[in-house]
Every structure is written in C-alpha cells, then in structure tokens.
Design an enzyme around this catalytic site. Structure first.
Site: not given
Length: 395
Positions: A182, A207-208, A354
C-alpha cells in the site's frame, strides 16, 4: 534540478496558512480548478454521453494510470485507476491469495492502516484464510513457508516508519509468498521503484501527496508476470474483455484492465489528471532529498524548542517517509490550537501530533513557522482551553 519554487506556485495555498497535512489531503493545484470547470462545461455540458468517446473518458483510467506509473517505478500500461483504496486493496489481496491456493496465511503488521486490516479480516473469513498481525519490527522473522501474501503499507500512517520494500519482497519470494504494498503515504512523497524491488502488487490513493482532491480515485498495479493470470474476486463490467458485448458470464480483460470494476469517476479523474501536470520535470531523487531536508529540519527544531515532546518517528531518515510525529499526552488539543493559529497538521490517536511534509509546496519557512508557533503554544499553555479539547467528527 527540480524547481520547487515553481511547483509551489502551482498550488492554491490560502494566505496565512502553513499547511503540513498533505499526507491526509493535498491542497488544490491551480490547474485542477480550471480543469474541473472546463470538463463540466465543455465535455459533460456540451458532449453529453458522446464524451465517453470524443473526450476519451473510457480510456481515462489507463491514461492517468500511466502518469502515476512513472512516480512509482512501474511501466506504461501497468497501472489503472478507479474505485476507492479499500476496494483496490481487496482486489489485489484476493488476487494474490488466489495465486497461492495451497497457503492460508496473510501477514501484515500493527502499523498498517486499519482499513487494510479490516479488508484482510473480511477476506480471510470468506476464503478460509488466516490473518496474522505482528509488530513492524517482527515482520521479517514472521515470514515462513506458510505465508501466501505479505501485505504492508510501505510508510506507516502514524509513525512515518518506512519498510524496506526490496528486502522484504526478496524474503517473501524466498519463502514462496507474494507481496502487496500500500503506497498511500509513499506515492508522491518518496522515491519508489516497484519494478526494481520485484514487488507483486501495489495500490495507493491519490488525494494525499498526489493532490487529486477529496475522494480522488485509487490506483492498482500488478507486476506484468501476474497481469494475465490474476482473477480478483471483485469482478465488474469495466474489467470484462468486451464490456459492451454485455455477456452474461465474466471473461477477464487482458492485463491490468481486468482490475477495473465499475464506471470510472470521470470528473474526479479529470481533476487528478490536471493535478499530475505539476509532476512533469520533478526528479524522484530531488523529491526524496528535499523531503529529508524538511523533516530533518523539523525534528531538530522541535526537539530544540519543545523538549517535552517525544519523537514518534524513526530518527534515521532512511527509515522514514515524508512525515514526522511527536507525542504529547494532550496531542489532540495541542493540534487544534495549532490549527487555530494557521498551522495545519493532524492528530492520530492516542497522542500523536502528525506533520506531513510535501516537497512540491512545503519549504524551510514552513518548518520554521511551525516550530515557532508550536513552541509558543506549549510554553504559554494557551493550547489548554476547553474549545481545543472538544472532539470533532473528523480528528
């Protein structure tokens, strides 16, 4: 040399915002805004259903897939787009498992994204397989002769820990198993070489770090040696070798086309296609070097200015993706206070602040401002307000 000042100018970055959450959702490329408008106006609006042929909507999943292939070390015609990442995980995992029918074990780690594990749990029940989950550092030792598929997220979503894809793939192959990677937190953030690592299957979202917008479609890659042999459980009409013959029985299309399922999300793919323009001329080695510069500077700055925070990511840049996590007992509230100050990162339970660093648009000024504001909030205690402790629906 890649011109990262030029790539930064290709994005709409709201004034006053330091955006360090591209590992959750990339910002909007300016070209995507214009492409969406023209697609809706000129293609959907004027062509209607003829757009499937005239505007090339039917071929979009392969054409956009080829653009992503360059960034992940895959070849032309090996990547196809469509559906969500969880669906692509299911397709790839079921196909890999079927190629090892005499084995029952699927191996993953506790740092894998929970949705991938949920998919594997459901598949294991359906096909009488066993999912084994071990700590990330124990994966190598857990690979044995019972293993059918090794399923890992290359960069850990919470810690940023990066697996050694080539070494683990070699170990799995030596044991007679296949690999599924992944790339959700890797594609567009780090240097990748699926072919060089001899991986078997890979999936990822867009979308990242690929900046395709909320809900942008996922991609799937199959090594050419498997492409005409795989039989995914989830079969749809767009993966049929003759979808418009409307046969009653499924017959797989050749190669990666069989991994298509339903009607492609044409508008979303048009936006993603435009977002991929910014990658023209970006060298993977430059991308990785800039990522390391940004994350190293951030770690050094935070540790010097915020001694109460605990690093939750590997210190060695070779073992880290393009994100950094720090732990704080009230991490959620601290992050909400940061966001209120225009520093957008995110929070991962139970206590992780994060921060994602996207080389295309983040720079050292972003790093400096984030460190400065974080240090001030922790120093003056202004993060500890009731409104910052209230949990939102999306954390």
């Amino acid at each position: 040399m890649t011109d990262f000042a030029a790539t930064r100018r290709a994005f709409h970055l709201p004034e006053g915002i330091t955006y360090l959450d591209g590992n959750s959702l990339g910002p909007m490329p300016l070209a995507a805004r214009d492409r969406a408008a023209s697609m809706i106006r000129d293609e959907w609006g004027e062509m209607l259903i003829t757009g499937w042929n005239r505007a090339g909507w039917y071929a979009q999943p392969r054409r956009v897939g080829d653009r992503i292939a360059r960034l992940i070390g895959a070849g032309p015609g090996e990547v196809v787009m469509g559906d969500t990442l969880s669906i692509k995980v299911f397709q790839a995992l079921s196909a890999a498992r079927a190629l090892r029918p005499d084995r029952r074990v699927i191996l993953s780690d506790s740092g894998n994204f929970p949705s991938d594990l949920y998919v594997a749990q459901g598949l294991a029940r359906a096909v009488d397989a066993e999912l084994r989950v071990v700590a990330p550092e124990d994966v190598t030792a857990a690979i044995d002769g019972d293993l059918a598929v090794l399923m890992l997220t290359e960069v850990d979503y919470r810690t940023g820990r990066r697996h050694d894809m080539a070494a683990l793939t070699e170990r799995a192959h030596a044991a007679g198993a296949l690999t599924l990677w992944d790339l959700a937190h890797s594609a567009g953030a780090v240097d990748l070489d699926l072919t060089g690592a001899d991986a078997d299957f890979a999936v990822g979202c867009t979308y990242k770090y690929l900046n395709g917008g909320p809900g942008a479609p996922a991609f799937i890659w199959t090594h050419p040696r498997h492409a005409d042999a795989v039989q995914p459980i989830l079969q749809g009409w767009m993966g049929h070798r003759a979808p418009f013959a409307f046969d009653q029985d499924y017959a797989a299309a050749p190669g990666i086309e069989r991994m298509r399922v339903g009607t492609p999300p044409v508008i979303a793919l048009a936006v993603l296609d435009a977002a991929m323009d910014v990658w023209e001329g970006v060298a993977p080695a430059d991308l990785r070097a800039r990522s390391i510069d940004l994350t190293e500077a951030f770690i050094a700055g935070v540790e010097a200015a915020c001694p109460d925070l605990v690093l939750n990511s590997p210190r060695d840049s070779a073992r880290r993706g393009s994100q950094v996590g720090f732990r704080h007992p009230q991490g959620y509230a601290v992050m909400q206070a940061l966001i209120a100050e225009g520093i957008i990162g995110d929070f991962r339970a139970p206590d992780v602040l994060r921060f994602g660093f996207a080389p295309l648009y983040n720079d050292l000024e972003d790093v400096g401002r984030a460190v400065e504001v974080l240090a001030r909030l922790l120093r003056d205690g202004s993060w500890d307000r009731a409104k910052f402790h209230q949990l939102a629906d999306v954390t």
